[in-house]
Design a protein around this motif. Sequence first.
Motif, PDB file in Angstrom:
ATOM      1  N   GLY A   1      10.208  -5.664  11.161  1.00 15.77           N
ATOM      2  CA  GLY A   1      11.371  -6.301  10.555  1.00 15.77           C
ATOM      3  C   GLY A   1      10.982  -7.373   9.545  1.00 15.77           C
ATOM      4  N   TYR A   2       9.968  -8.174   9.900  1.00 17.77           N
ATOM      5  CA  TYR A   2       9.528  -9.232   8.986  1.00 17.77           C
ATOM      6  C   TYR A   2       8.914  -8.626   7.724  1.00 17.77           C
ATOM      7  CZ  TYR A   2       7.037 -13.243   7.118  1.00 17.77           C
ATOM      8  OH  TYR A   2       6.566 -14.233   6.285  1.00 17.77           O
ATOM      9  N   LEU A   3       8.067  -7.612   7.897  1.00 17.70           N
ATOM     10  CA  LEU A   3       7.437  -6.984   6.733  1.00 17.70           C
ATOM     11  C   LEU A   3       8.468  -6.334   5.822  1.00 17.70           C
ATOM     12  CD1 LEU A   3       4.263  -5.375   8.366  1.00 17.70           C
ATOM     13  CD2 LEU A   3       4.317  -7.281   6.733  1.00 17.70           C
ATOM     14  N   GLU A   4       9.481  -5.706   6.396  1.00 17.43           N
ATOM     15  CA  GLU A   4      10.518  -5.072   5.586  1.00 17.43           C
ATOM     16  C   GLU A   4      11.253  -6.116   4.740  1.00 17.43           C
ATOM     17  OE1 GLU A   4      12.787  -3.104   8.548  1.00 17.43           O
ATOM     18  OE2 GLU A   4      11.451  -1.352   8.659  1.00 17.43           O
ATOM     19  N   ARG A   5      11.404  -7.344   5.292  1.00 14.66           N
ATOM     20  CA  ARG A   5      12.114  -8.395   4.568  1.00 14.66           C
ATOM     21  C   ARG A   5      11.281  -8.986   3.433  1.00 14.66           C
ATOM     22  NH1 ARG A   5      13.381  -9.956   9.805  1.00 14.66           N
ATOM     23  NH2 ARG A   5      11.988 -11.775   9.704  1.00 14.66           N
ATOM     24  N   ILE A   6       9.971  -9.135   3.652  1.00 13.36           N
ATOM     25  CA  ILE A   6       9.163  -9.855   2.662  1.00 13.36           C
ATOM     26  C   ILE A   6       8.289  -8.944   1.804  1.00 13.36           C
ATOM     27  CG2 ILE A   6       9.184 -11.937   4.066  1.00 13.36           C
ATOM     28  CD1 ILE A   6       5.915 -10.058   3.819  1.00 13.36           C
ATOM     29  N   LEU A   7       8.305  -7.651   2.064  1.00 10.22           N
ATOM     30  CA  LEU A   7       7.432  -6.730   1.332  1.00 10.22           C
ATOM     31  C   LEU A   7       7.666  -6.876  -0.170  1.00 10.22           C
ATOM     32  CD1 LEU A   7       5.318  -4.523   1.991  1.00 10.22           C
ATOM     33  CD2 LEU A   7       7.148  -2.835   1.706  1.00 10.22           C
ATOM     34  N   GLY A   8       6.596  -7.152  -0.898  1.00 12.95           N
ATOM     35  CA  GLY A   8       6.704  -7.333  -2.342  1.00 12.95           C
ATOM     36  C   GLY A   8       7.067  -8.741  -2.761  1.00 12.95           C
ATOM     37  N   ASN A   9       7.419  -9.585  -1.803  1.00 16.77           N
ATOM     38  CA  ASN A   9       7.840 -10.950  -2.127  1.00 16.77           C
ATOM     39  C   ASN A   9       7.119 -12.012  -1.308  1.00 16.77           C
ATOM     40  OD1 ASN A   9      10.105 -10.372  -4.041  1.00 16.77           O
ATOM     41  ND2 ASN A   9      10.920  -9.314  -2.239  1.00 16.77           N
ATOM     42  N   GLY A  10       6.105 -11.628  -0.558  1.00 14.77           N
ATOM     43  CA  GLY A  10       5.395 -12.589   0.273  1.00 14.77           C
ATOM     44  C   GLY A  10       4.067 -12.018   0.721  1.00 14.77           C
ATOM     45  N   SER A  11       3.279 -12.860   1.373  1.00 18.12           N
ATOM     46  CA  SER A  11       1.958 -12.430   1.828  1.00 18.12           C
ATOM     47  C   SER A  11       2.064 -11.508   3.032  1.00 18.12           C
ATOM     48  CB  SER A  11       1.117 -13.659   2.196  1.00 18.12           C
ATOM     49  OG  SER A  11      -0.115 -13.265   2.757  1.00 18.12           O
ATOM     50  N   THR A  12       1.330 -10.395   2.984  1.00 15.44           N
ATOM     51  CA  THR A  12       1.350  -9.443   4.098  1.00 15.44           C
ATOM     52  C   THR A  12       0.038  -9.450   4.882  1.00 15.44           C
ATOM     53  OG1 THR A  12       0.605  -7.657   2.640  1.00 15.44           O
ATOM     54  CG2 THR A  12       2.987  -7.897   2.971  1.00 15.44           C
ATOM     55  N   ASP A  13      -0.818 -10.461   4.673  1.00 18.91           N
ATOM     56  CA  ASP A  13      -2.028 -10.499   5.486  1.00 18.91           C
ATOM     57  C   ASP A  13      -1.658 -10.909   6.905  1.00 18.91           C
ATOM     58  OD1 ASP A  13      -2.882 -13.525   5.994  1.00 18.91           O
ATOM     59  OD2 ASP A  13      -2.065 -13.383   3.981  1.00 18.91           O
ATOM     60  N   VAL A  14      -2.429 -10.453   7.874  1.00 18.20           N
ATOM     61  CA  VAL A  14      -2.067 -10.609   9.267  1.00 18.20           C
ATOM     62  C   VAL A  14      -1.954 -12.071   9.671  1.00 18.20           C
ATOM     63  CG1 VAL A  14      -4.446 -10.485  10.117  1.00 18.20           C
ATOM     64  CG2 VAL A  14      -2.562  -9.789  11.613  1.00 18.20           C
TER      65      VAL A  14
ATOM     66  N   ALA B   1      -1.861  -3.732  22.452  1.00 18.65           N
ATOM     67  CA  ALA B   1      -1.277  -3.436  23.762  1.00 18.65           C
ATOM     68  C   ALA B   1      -0.077  -2.515  23.635  1.00 18.65           C
ATOM     69  CB  ALA B   1      -0.862  -4.737  24.460  1.00 18.65           C
ATOM     70  N   ALA B   2       0.567  -2.525  22.459  1.00 10.58           N
ATOM     71  CA  ALA B   2       1.714  -1.639  22.208  1.00 10.58           C
ATOM     72  C   ALA B   2       1.282  -0.287  21.679  1.00 10.58           C
ATOM     73  CB  ALA B   2       2.671  -2.303  21.215  1.00 10.58           C
ATOM     74  N   GLY B   3      -0.050  -0.075  21.547  1.00 12.00           N
ATOM     75  CA  GLY B   3      -0.549   1.215  21.097  1.00 12.00           C
ATOM     76  C   GLY B   3      -0.592   1.382  19.594  1.00 12.00           C
ATOM     77  N   THR B   4      -0.631   0.267  18.853  1.00  8.76           N
ATOM     78  CA  THR B   4      -0.680   0.379  17.404  1.00  8.76           C
ATOM     79  C   THR B   4      -1.586  -0.712  16.847  1.00  8.76           C
ATOM     80  OG1 THR B   4       0.678   0.580  15.396  1.00  8.76           O
ATOM     81  CG2 THR B   4       1.358  -1.088  17.008  1.00  8.76           C
ATOM     82  N   THR B   5      -1.670  -0.813  15.548  1.00  9.28           N
ATOM     83  CA  THR B   5      -2.447  -1.851  14.883  1.00  9.28           C
ATOM     84  C   THR B   5      -1.603  -2.462  13.783  1.00  9.28           C
ATOM     85  OG1 THR B   5      -3.376  -0.407  13.167  1.00  9.28           O
ATOM     86  CG2 THR B   5      -4.571  -0.528  15.282  1.00  9.28           C
ATOM     87  N   TYR B   6      -2.005  -3.643  13.340  1.00 12.29           N
ATOM     88  CA  TYR B   6      -1.276  -4.276  12.252  1.00 12.29           C
ATOM     89  C   TYR B   6      -1.339  -3.403  10.997  1.00 12.29           C
ATOM     90  CZ  TYR B   6       0.234  -7.477   8.676  1.00 12.29           C
ATOM     91  OH  TYR B   6       0.921  -8.036   7.623  1.00 12.29           O
ATOM     92  N   GLY B   7      -2.507  -2.842  10.729  1.00 14.52           N
ATOM     93  CA  GLY B   7      -2.647  -1.987   9.557  1.00 14.52           C
ATOM     94  C   GLY B   7      -1.727  -0.785   9.603  1.00 14.52           C
ATOM     95  N   ASP B   8      -1.569  -0.178  10.786  1.00 17.10           N
ATOM     96  CA  ASP B   8      -0.693   0.991  10.912  1.00 17.10           C
ATOM     97  C   ASP B   8       0.770   0.604  10.697  1.00 17.10           C
ATOM     98  OD1 ASP B   8      -2.763   2.709  11.368  1.00 17.10           O
ATOM     99  OD2 ASP B   8      -2.540   2.737  13.543  1.00 17.10           O
ATOM    100  N   VAL B   9       1.178  -0.564  11.225  1.00 18.55           N
ATOM    101  CA  VAL B   9       2.569  -1.002  11.050  1.00 18.55           C
ATOM    102  C   VAL B   9       2.850  -1.262   9.576  1.00 18.55           C
ATOM    103  CG1 VAL B   9       4.284  -2.764  11.612  1.00 18.55           C
ATOM    104  CG2 VAL B   9       2.701  -1.970  13.375  1.00 18.55           C
ATOM    105  N   LEU B  10       1.950  -1.987   8.913  1.00 21.29           N
ATOM    106  CA  LEU B  10       2.126  -2.271   7.488  1.00 21.29           C
ATOM    107  C   LEU B  10       2.137  -0.982   6.678  1.00 21.29           C
ATOM    108  CD1 LEU B  10       2.280  -4.145   5.045  1.00 21.29           C
ATOM    109  CD2 LEU B  10      -0.205  -4.426   5.180  1.00 21.29           C
ATOM    110  N   ASP B  11       1.243  -0.059   7.010  1.00 21.96           N
ATOM    111  CA  ASP B  11       1.176   1.212   6.290  1.00 21.96           C
ATOM    112  C   ASP B  11       2.483   1.988   6.453  1.00 21.96           C
ATOM    113  OD1 ASP B  11      -0.750   2.961   4.746  1.00 21.96           O
ATOM    114  OD2 ASP B  11      -0.186   4.361   6.338  1.00 21.96           O
ATOM    115  N   GLY B  12       3.040   1.986   7.657  1.00 24.07           N
ATOM    116  CA  GLY B  12       4.295   2.695   7.895  1.00 24.07           C
ATOM    117  C   GLY B  12       5.450   2.088   7.120  1.00 24.07           C
TER     118      GLY B  12
END
Length: 340
Positions: A236-249, A269-280
């Motif tokens: 949700g946070y990445l969707e809001r700031i994508l292209g308008n803010g820093s996306t580094d972890v 622990a949720a079975g994913t990575t930050y890179g995978d979430v950002l990529d999606g």
Amino acid sequence: MGDLVRSAALSGFTDVVAEAGGDPAAMLRRFGIDPAALLDDASLIPHDGVVQVLEYAAASTGLLDLGLRVGERQDEGMLGLLSVVMQHSATVGEALDAAGRFMFVHSPAVSVTAHPEPDPSAIALVYVTTSPPPVCQLNEMVMHFAHRVVRQYTAGAFGLIAVDLPHAPISPLARYEECFGSPVRFERGRAALVLPASMLAVSLPDANPHVRQMGLDYLSARFAAPGQGVTTQVRGYLERILGNGSTDVASVGDALGLHGRTLQRRLAAAGTTYGDVLDGVRREAALRHLAHSDLPLAQVAAALGLADQSTLTRYVVRWFGKPPSRLRREGVSRSVKESS
């Protein structure tokens, strides 16, 4: 201890193995599963044991299509209360949304999500397991089960486009055709049903919003998906700031009140990575911009937080197998142009 799943995951296994002359009880015990647990769908058994016993049973009995055979014997009732919520949803889309939210109740080791396809008239229902390979029999069992459930929901409106499997064929091709009645594409890097996007709007005959909401309220109150909350927050946070803010972890972690390393551990622990979430998030945004706007490609790249158009091209080729300009030429955004 690894993930535990409801024993309903092996519905039909005992009969299939016994009919082939095998000893299902001995096989189950070999991989740490009490055969008595299969008498109660709500019993919990080790997910890794499920994966292993399916592979072992296929090899022992010579049933190359064992996963397909077990999937043929399963029905939506094996999902427990989730099946009630799905059955009483207003549309197929609502039912699949419930499956995506609460599949962890049946098995925390698997997830089901609807992914957009390069062709906007199609959608992929993607199944993911956290188990290490080989999981060929499990993938085929789940795909056949999911195929039969979705076909049941949609009746004549089904229109399966294709089935994707991450492995090479392990049964004769005719067997896959018999099970799915549509093209099966192997070594695709995912297990998925590719369906018409219009199918999501198909109405379900047993819709009852009151019953559905009662089921959702109970599932929400009774079960909490480990780590699912933080994944949703990050998306949700990445969707809001994508292209308008820093996306580094580190920056995203600060915005959510977490140290970057803590955020990464919770996502793991949720079975994913930050890179995978950002990529999606970027992938979905790219498809949205390419399918529903004529925004110049350099601006699409900026909207995704990418350095330049060439970087966008590399990403889009990885996601969709073709460059963004070609996607547009082949009509991805044709419907937008025609309606403007």
